[in-house]
Motif scaffolding. Structure first.
Motif, PDB file in Angstrom:
ATOM      1  N   ARG A 150      12.232 -34.910  65.915  1.00  8.63           N
ATOM      2  CA  ARG A 150      11.223 -34.532  66.904  1.00  8.63           C
ATOM      3  C   ARG A 150      11.849 -33.816  68.089  1.00  8.63           C
ATOM      4  O   ARG A 150      11.277 -32.871  68.616  1.00  8.63           O
ATOM      5  CB  ARG A 150      10.468 -35.770  67.381  1.00  8.63           C
ATOM      6  CG  ARG A 150       9.481 -36.262  66.367  1.00  8.63           C
ATOM      7  CD  ARG A 150       8.667 -37.385  66.901  1.00  8.63           C
ATOM      8  NE  ARG A 150       7.781 -37.893  65.867  1.00  8.63           N
ATOM      9  CZ  ARG A 150       7.122 -39.008  65.964  1.00  8.63           C
ATOM     10  NH1 ARG A 150       7.225 -39.753  67.050  1.00  8.63           N
ATOM     11  NH2 ARG A 150       6.342 -39.411  64.988  1.00  8.63           N
ATOM     12  N   ARG A 151      13.010 -34.257  68.520  1.00 12.52           N
ATOM     13  CA  ARG A 151      13.687 -33.610  69.643  1.00 12.52           C
ATOM     14  C   ARG A 151      14.105 -32.196  69.258  1.00 12.52           C
ATOM     15  O   ARG A 151      13.944 -31.259  70.022  1.00 12.52           O
ATOM     16  CB  ARG A 151      14.909 -34.425  70.064  1.00 12.52           C
ATOM     17  CG  ARG A 151      15.649 -33.792  71.218  1.00 12.52           C
ATOM     18  CD  ARG A 151      16.738 -34.654  71.703  1.00 12.52           C
ATOM     19  NE  ARG A 151      16.129 -35.713  72.507  1.00 12.52           N
ATOM     20  CZ  ARG A 151      16.811 -36.685  73.071  1.00 12.52           C
ATOM     21  NH1 ARG A 151      18.108 -36.775  72.885  1.00 12.52           N
ATOM     22  NH2 ARG A 151      16.204 -37.581  73.800  1.00 12.52           N
ATOM     23  N   ARG A 152      14.629 -32.038  68.047  1.00 11.67           N
ATOM     24  CA  ARG A 152      15.038 -30.706  67.586  1.00 11.67           C
ATOM     25  C   ARG A 152      13.827 -29.791  67.458  1.00 11.67           C
ATOM     26  O   ARG A 152      13.879 -28.623  67.810  1.00 11.67           O
ATOM     27  CB  ARG A 152      15.768 -30.811  66.254  1.00 11.67           C
ATOM     28  CG  ARG A 152      16.211 -29.459  65.725  1.00 11.67           C
ATOM     29  CD  ARG A 152      17.038 -29.573  64.503  1.00 11.67           C
ATOM     30  NE  ARG A 152      18.340 -30.090  64.904  1.00 11.67           N
ATOM     31  CZ  ARG A 152      19.274 -30.474  64.063  1.00 11.67           C
ATOM     32  NH1 ARG A 152      19.039 -30.411  62.773  1.00 11.67           N
ATOM     33  NH2 ARG A 152      20.424 -30.930  64.486  1.00 11.67           N
ATOM     34  N   ARG A 153      12.720 -30.327  66.946  1.00 10.55           N
ATOM     35  CA  ARG A 153      11.501 -29.543  66.818  1.00 10.55           C
ATOM     36  C   ARG A 153      10.975 -29.119  68.183  1.00 10.55           C
ATOM     37  O   ARG A 153      10.507 -27.998  68.359  1.00 10.55           O
ATOM     38  CB  ARG A 153      10.425 -30.369  66.097  1.00 10.55           C
ATOM     39  CG  ARG A 153       9.820 -29.642  64.943  1.00 10.55           C
ATOM     40  CD  ARG A 153       8.698 -30.432  64.340  1.00 10.55           C
ATOM     41  NE  ARG A 153       9.169 -31.021  63.091  1.00 10.55           N
ATOM     42  CZ  ARG A 153       8.600 -32.009  62.483  1.00 10.55           C
ATOM     43  NH1 ARG A 153       7.536 -32.586  62.990  1.00 10.55           N
ATOM     44  NH2 ARG A 153       9.064 -32.467  61.343  1.00 10.55           N
ATOM     45  N   GLY A 154      11.053 -30.019  69.157  1.00  7.43           N
ATOM     46  CA  GLY A 154      10.616 -29.696  70.514  1.00  7.43           C
ATOM     47  C   GLY A 154      11.454 -28.610  71.147  1.00  7.43           C
ATOM     48  O   GLY A 154      10.953 -27.730  71.826  1.00  7.43           O
ATOM     49  N   ARG A 155      12.761 -28.642  70.916  1.00  6.98           N
ATOM     50  CA  ARG A 155      13.655 -27.609  71.449  1.00  6.98           C
ATOM     51  C   ARG A 155      13.384 -26.277  70.776  1.00  6.98           C
ATOM     52  O   ARG A 155      13.422 -25.229  71.426  1.00  6.98           O
ATOM     53  CB  ARG A 155      15.106 -27.998  71.246  1.00  6.98           C
ATOM     54  CG  ARG A 155      15.564 -29.082  72.159  1.00  6.98           C
ATOM     55  CD  ARG A 155      17.013 -29.390  71.936  1.00  6.98           C
ATOM     56  NE  ARG A 155      17.436 -30.501  72.754  1.00  6.98           N
ATOM     57  CZ  ARG A 155      18.542 -31.161  72.570  1.00  6.98           C
ATOM     58  NH1 ARG A 155      19.365 -30.830  71.593  1.00  6.98           N
ATOM     59  NH2 ARG A 155      18.865 -32.171  73.357  1.00  6.98           N
ATOM     60  N   ALA A 156      13.114 -26.287  69.474  1.00  6.72           N
ATOM     61  CA  ALA A 156      12.853 -25.043  68.756  1.00  6.72           C
ATOM     62  C   ALA A 156      11.553 -24.408  69.238  1.00  6.72           C
ATOM     63  O   ALA A 156      11.473 -23.186  69.405  1.00  6.72           O
ATOM     64  CB  ALA A 156      12.781 -25.297  67.255  1.00  6.72           C
ATOM     65  N   VAL A 157      10.542 -25.228  69.502  1.00 13.90           N
ATOM     66  CA  VAL A 157       9.261 -24.698  69.992  1.00 13.90           C
ATOM     67  C   VAL A 157       9.445 -24.134  71.390  1.00 13.90           C
ATOM     68  O   VAL A 157       8.936 -23.056  71.702  1.00 13.90           O
ATOM     69  CB  VAL A 157       8.179 -25.793  69.970  1.00 13.90           C
ATOM     70  CG1 VAL A 157       6.936 -25.363  70.719  1.00 13.90           C
ATOM     71  CG2 VAL A 157       7.838 -26.155  68.545  1.00 13.90           C
ATOM     72  N   ARG A 158      10.167 -24.834  72.262  1.00 12.04           N
ATOM     73  CA  ARG A 158      10.416 -24.338  73.616  1.00 12.04           C
ATOM     74  C   ARG A 158      11.258 -23.072  73.599  1.00 12.04           C
ATOM     75  O   ARG A 158      11.090 -22.196  74.413  1.00 12.04           O
ATOM     76  CB  ARG A 158      11.097 -25.409  74.457  1.00 12.04           C
ATOM     77  CG  ARG A 158      10.089 -26.400  75.000  1.00 12.04           C
ATOM     78  CD  ARG A 158      10.758 -27.389  75.921  1.00 12.04           C
ATOM     79  NE  ARG A 158      10.780 -28.649  75.186  1.00 12.04           N
ATOM     80  CZ  ARG A 158      11.798 -29.460  75.117  1.00 12.04           C
ATOM     81  NH1 ARG A 158      12.916 -29.185  75.729  1.00 12.04           N
ATOM     82  NH2 ARG A 158      11.731 -30.583  74.434  1.00 12.04           N
ATOM     83  N   GLY A 159      12.187 -22.957  72.650  1.00 14.29           N
ATOM     84  CA  GLY A 159      13.021 -21.761  72.546  1.00 14.29           C
ATOM     85  C   GLY A 159      12.220 -20.537  72.124  1.00 14.29           C
ATOM     86  O   GLY A 159      12.494 -19.423  72.553  1.00 14.29           O
ATOM     87  N   ARG A 160      11.221 -20.720  71.263  1.00 13.39           N
ATOM     88  CA  ARG A 160      10.389 -19.608  70.820  1.00 13.39           C
ATOM     89  C   ARG A 160       9.440 -19.151  71.917  1.00 13.39           C
ATOM     90  O   ARG A 160       9.067 -17.987  71.966  1.00 13.39           O
ATOM     91  CB  ARG A 160       9.570 -20.022  69.595  1.00 13.39           C
ATOM     92  CG  ARG A 160      10.374 -20.027  68.337  1.00 13.39           C
ATOM     93  CD  ARG A 160       9.482 -20.264  67.156  1.00 13.39           C
ATOM     94  NE  ARG A 160      10.122 -21.359  66.392  1.00 13.39           N
ATOM     95  CZ  ARG A 160       9.487 -22.222  65.659  1.00 13.39           C
ATOM     96  NH1 ARG A 160       8.200 -22.194  65.573  1.00 13.39           N
ATOM     97  NH2 ARG A 160      10.146 -23.145  65.010  1.00 13.39           N
ATOM     98  N   GLU A 161       9.017 -20.078  72.784  1.00 17.23           N
ATOM     99  CA  GLU A 161       8.099 -19.711  73.847  1.00 17.23           C
ATOM    100  C   GLU A 161       8.775 -18.907  74.942  1.00 17.23           C
ATOM    101  O   GLU A 161       8.134 -18.153  75.650  1.00 17.23           O
ATOM    102  CB  GLU A 161       7.480 -20.976  74.450  1.00 17.23           C
ATOM    103  CG  GLU A 161       6.535 -21.692  73.513  1.00 17.23           C
ATOM    104  CD  GLU A 161       6.043 -23.006  74.086  1.00 17.23           C
ATOM    105  OE1 GLU A 161       6.508 -23.389  75.183  1.00 17.23           O
ATOM    106  OE2 GLU A 161       5.200 -23.635  73.444  1.00 17.23           O
ATOM    107  N   SER A 162      10.068 -19.081  75.112  1.00 16.00           N
ATOM    108  CA  SER A 162      10.793 -18.385  76.203  1.00 16.00           C
ATOM    109  C   SER A 162      10.981 -16.927  75.940  1.00 16.00           C
ATOM    110  O   SER A 162      10.987 -16.387  74.952  1.00 16.00           O
ATOM    111  CB  SER A 162      12.157 -19.021  76.415  1.00 16.00           C
ATOM    112  OG  SER A 162      11.997 -20.355  76.769  1.00 16.00           O
TER     113      SER A 162
END
Length: 162
Positions: A150-162
């Protein structure tokens, strides 16, 4: 045919209801948009029950690991052996509706317990304390894996939004 038409009309009018009386799960009325409390005696009971279940499971694990002769050892340990893997598997199945998640996690807990016991018996390493420790390790490992994903998924989603 006239009797059939009158029955259809009766069911159509009984199905209609005033939208101002209905409310959604968030506690806001559809018509007014105002928030109202739907308090009751059982509203805040789930955190209390979760805490009690955690305490019972923890006591069961401690009683099994220490080899106590308490009459509560068997039921509390059985609760731990079902609840710990069920909670870990239930955390991994967050996409399902609550009933399906409960059924699947309880079935998965039974399967995990059986596989752990069968593996320990095949290796001639079975003991009650060892089985309890193995189930605790499996449950903790599964929960940690879910948290890492879940933490990795959250970082990946935040990285795509930036």
């Amino acid at each position: 045919m006239q009797g059939l038409d009158s029955e259809t009309t009766a069911t159509d009018t009984s199905d209609r209801s005033d939208t101002s009386d209905r409310s959604d799960r968030s506690g806001t009325s559809e018509a007014s948009g105002r928030s109202h409390t739907t308090g009751g005696p059982g509203r805040d009971l789930s955190p209390l029950l979760a805490g009690a279940a955690t305490a019972v499971a923890g006591i069961g694990a401690v009683l099994a690991l220490t080899g106590s002769d308490s009459p509560l050892r068997a039921p509390f340990t059985l609760f731990f052996l079902l609840a710990a893997p069920a909670a870990a598997i239930g955390a991994a199945l967050s996409g399902l509706d609550p009933f399906a998640r409960g059924v699947a996690s309880l079935a998965g807990a039974v399967v995990a317990d059986m596989l752990i016991a069968q593996g320990m018996l095949a290796l001639n390493r079975w003991s009650a304390a060892g089985g309890t420790a193995a189930v605790a390790a499996f449950s903790a490992g599964t929960l940690l894996l879910v948290l890492m994903v879940r933490r990795r998924r959250g970082r990946a989603v935040r990285g795509r939004e930036s």
